[in-house]
Design a protein around this motif. Structure first.
Motif, PDB file in Angstrom:
ATOM      1  N   MET A 112       0.853  -1.200   0.000  1.00  0.00           N
ATOM      2  CA  MET A 112       0.000   0.000   0.000  1.00  0.00           C
ATOM      3  C   MET A 112       0.889   1.251   0.000  1.00  0.00           C
ATOM      4  O   MET A 112       1.849   1.340   0.775  1.00  0.00           O
ATOM      5  N   PRO A 113       0.620   2.212  -0.872  1.00  0.00           N
ATOM      6  CA  PRO A 113       1.482   3.403  -0.944  1.00  0.00           C
ATOM      7  C   PRO A 113       1.346   4.293   0.287  1.00  0.00           C
ATOM      8  O   PRO A 113       0.301   4.326   0.940  1.00  0.00           O
ATOM      9  N   LEU A 114       2.419   5.001   0.592  1.00  0.00           N
ATOM     10  CA  LEU A 114       2.393   5.958   1.693  1.00  0.00           C
ATOM     11  C   LEU A 114       1.693   7.233   1.268  1.00  0.00           C
ATOM     12  O   LEU A 114       1.885   7.716   0.148  1.00  0.00           O
ATOM     13  N   ARG A 115       0.899   7.786   2.176  1.00  0.00           N
ATOM     14  CA  ARG A 115       0.160   9.001   1.874  1.00  0.00           C
ATOM     15  C   ARG A 115       0.430  10.127   2.870  1.00  0.00           C
ATOM     16  O   ARG A 115       0.031  11.270   2.630  1.00  0.00           O
ATOM     17  N   ALA A 116       1.100   9.819   3.982  1.00  0.00           N
ATOM     18  CA  ALA A 116       1.367  10.870   4.965  1.00  0.00           C
ATOM     19  C   ALA A 116       2.614  10.545   5.773  1.00  0.00           C
ATOM     20  O   ALA A 116       2.950   9.371   5.994  1.00  0.00           O
ATOM     21  N   VAL A 117       3.285  11.602   6.207  1.00  0.00           N
ATOM     22  CA  VAL A 117       4.406  11.514   7.138  1.00  0.00           C
ATOM     23  C   VAL A 117       3.951  12.103   8.458  1.00  0.00           C
ATOM     24  O   VAL A 117       3.448  13.225   8.514  1.00  0.00           O
ATOM     25  N   LEU A 118       4.123  11.337   9.527  1.00  0.00           N
ATOM     26  CA  LEU A 118       3.948  11.845  10.885  1.00  0.00           C
ATOM     27  C   LEU A 118       5.333  12.096  11.474  1.00  0.00           C
ATOM     28  O   LEU A 118       6.210  11.236  11.407  1.00  0.00           O
ATOM     29  N   TRP A 119       5.493  13.273  12.038  1.00  0.00           N
ATOM     30  CA  TRP A 119       6.782  13.677  12.589  1.00  0.00           C
ATOM     31  C   TRP A 119       6.739  13.746  14.108  1.00  0.00           C
ATOM     32  O   TRP A 119       5.805  14.307  14.689  1.00  0.00           O
ATOM     33  N   ASP A 120       7.783  13.244  14.750  1.00  0.00           N
ATOM     34  CA  ASP A 120       8.094  13.657  16.105  1.00  0.00           C
ATOM     35  C   ASP A 120       8.650  15.075  16.004  1.00  0.00           C
ATOM     36  O   ASP A 120       9.179  15.473  14.958  1.00  0.00           O
ATOM     37  N   LEU A 121       8.562  15.858  17.081  1.00  0.00           N
ATOM     38  CA  LEU A 121       9.063  17.233  17.031  1.00  0.00           C
ATOM     39  C   LEU A 121      10.363  17.413  17.808  1.00  0.00           C
ATOM     40  O   LEU A 121      11.392  17.764  17.235  1.00  0.00           O
ATOM     41  N   ASP A 122      10.326  17.156  19.112  1.00  0.00           N
ATOM     42  CA  ASP A 122      11.481  17.466  19.951  1.00  0.00           C
ATOM     43  C   ASP A 122      12.632  16.498  19.710  1.00  0.00           C
ATOM     44  O   ASP A 122      12.482  15.278  19.805  1.00  0.00           O
ATOM     45  N   ASP A 123      13.784  17.048  19.385  1.00  0.00           N
ATOM     46  CA  ASP A 123      15.016  16.337  19.049  1.00  0.00           C
ATOM     47  C   ASP A 123      14.923  15.571  17.734  1.00  0.00           C
ATOM     48  O   ASP A 123      15.797  14.753  17.425  1.00  0.00           O
ATOM     49  N   THR A 124      13.890  15.865  16.932  1.00  0.00           N
ATOM     50  CA  THR A 124      13.809  15.367  15.557  1.00  0.00           C
ATOM     51  C   THR A 124      13.886  16.544  14.599  1.00  0.00           C
ATOM     52  O   THR A 124      14.830  16.658  13.820  1.00  0.00           O
ATOM     53  N   LEU A 125      12.916  17.432  14.665  1.00  0.00           N
ATOM     54  CA  LEU A 125      12.945  18.675  13.888  1.00  0.00           C
ATOM     55  C   LEU A 125      13.524  19.823  14.709  1.00  0.00           C
ATOM     56  O   LEU A 125      14.332  20.623  14.223  1.00  0.00           O
ATOM     57  N   PHE A 126      13.098  19.895  15.952  1.00  0.00           N
ATOM     58  CA  PHE A 126      13.498  20.952  16.882  1.00  0.00           C
ATOM     59  C   PHE A 126      14.640  20.461  17.761  1.00  0.00           C
ATOM     60  O   PHE A 126      14.577  19.358  18.328  1.00  0.00           O
ATOM     61  N   ASP A 127      15.702  21.254  17.881  1.00  0.00           N
ATOM     62  CA  ASP A 127      16.851  20.872  18.709  1.00  0.00           C
ATOM     63  C   ASP A 127      16.524  21.139  20.175  1.00  0.00           C
ATOM     64  O   ASP A 127      17.003  22.097  20.780  1.00  0.00           O
TER      65      ASP A 127
END
Length: 241
Positions: A1-16
Motif C-alpha cells: 500500500m502506498p504511503l500518503r502521509a508523514v507523521l513527525w516527532d518534534l522534539d530532538d527530531t525537527l526541533f533541537d
C-alpha cells in the motif's frame, strides 16, 4: 500500500530540544547564581536532565498535569519545597532563557520543504497541543503541517499503539499508509512499527546500535526524501477527511 502521509516527532527530531534546553538552563542558572551550588555546568545539567525525565514520566503516566510537572521539575532540581507560586516563577524564568534559545536542526526546514509537494505531513508528539503549536509557530514551520496531534488531546502517549493509530484515524488513513519519523528508537520507531506504521529512526548520533527488524535508519533528515522516494515509494496525495 502506498504511503500518503508523514507523521513527525518534534522534539530532538525537527526541533533541537536538547541543545536549546542546555543553552537555556545554563543561562538561567548563571543568572540565578546557582551553577557552583550544583557542582558546575555538567553536574548541574545532569541534575536538570534527571529532574526533567522523572517529572515528565509522571506527566506521561497521567500522575501530573503539564503545569504540575513543570513545578515538579523546579522542586526536584532545587531540592526545595517551593510553593506553587515560587515554582511557577522559578520555572518561568528558565522558560524565558529556553525559548530565547529555540532552534531547528539545520536539516529540518529543507527536508520539510522537499516533502511538501509530495506527501501530507503532520506532527505526533508526547507533549501538550498548546505548547507544541506555539513552538511550531515560533520556529516558522507550523504551515508545513495539516495537523498537530499531542498526548494531552489523544489521551495516550507514545509508544502506546493508540497514540499512533489515533493520529492515523484523524488523518483518515490506515497505519500502513503512514510513515513515522522520530529520534527515539524505543518510543518512536518501535512504537510506530508495532502500531503498523512504516518506522524511520533518526539516529543523529550514529549510535551503531543494532537495527531491529521493520525499522529503517537515517543519520540526517537530508536522507529522508530519497528514502521515501526511492525505497518506500509515495502514493497519490489524499485530502483530509
Amino acid at each position: 500500500m502506498p504511503l500518503r502521509a508523514v507523521l513527525w516527532d518534534l522534539d530532538d527530531t525537527l526541533f533541537d530540544y536538547t541543545g536549546s534546553d542546555r543553552a537555556g538552563v545554563l543561562r538561567h542558572l548563571r543568572t540565578e547564581g546557582l551553577l557552583d551550588a550544583y557542582g558546575g555546568e555538567e553536574a548541574a545539567l545532569e541534575r536538570w536532565r534527571t529532574a526533567m525525565e522523572t517529572e515528565f514520566a509522571r506527566f506521561l503516566a497521567g500522575e501530573l498535569g503539564f503545569l504540575d510537572h513543570r513545578r515538579g521539575r523546579a522542586r526536584t532540581f532545587l531540592g526545595a519545597p517551593l510553593s506553587d507560586t515560587e515554582a511557577d516563577a522559578w520555572f518561568g524564568r528558565y522558560l524565558a532563557h529556553y525559548e530565547a534559545s529555540w532552534t531547528l536542526f539545520p536539516d529540518s526546514a529543507p527536508a520539510l520543504a522537499a516533502l511538501a509537494p509530495l506527501i501530507r505531513q503532520a506532527v505526533l508528539s508526547n507533549a501538550t497541543t498548546a505548547n507544541q503549536e506555539r513552538k511550531l509557530t515560533a520556529l516558522g514551520i507550523r504551515n508545513r503541517f495539516e495537523a498537530v496531534f499531542c498526548s494531552d488531546e489523544l489521551g495516550c502517549a507514545k509508544p502506546a499503539p493508540e497514540a499512533f493509530t489515533g493520529a492515523c484515524q484523524a488523518l483518515g488513513l490506515t497505519p500502513a499508509e503512514v510513515v513515522y519519523i522520530g529520534d527515539r528508537l524505543d518510543i518512536d520507531a518501535l512504537g510506530a512499527r508495532d502500531a503498523g506504521l512504516t518506522a524511520v529512526w533518526l539516529d543523529r548520533a550514529g549510535t551503531g546500535e543494532e537495527l531491529p527488524a521493520g525499522v529503517r535508519r537515517i543519520a540526517s533528515l537530508a536522507e529522508l526524501p530519497e528514502l521515501l522516494r526511492g525505497v518506500i515509494g509515495f502514493g497519490a496525495p489524499s485530502t483530509i477527511r
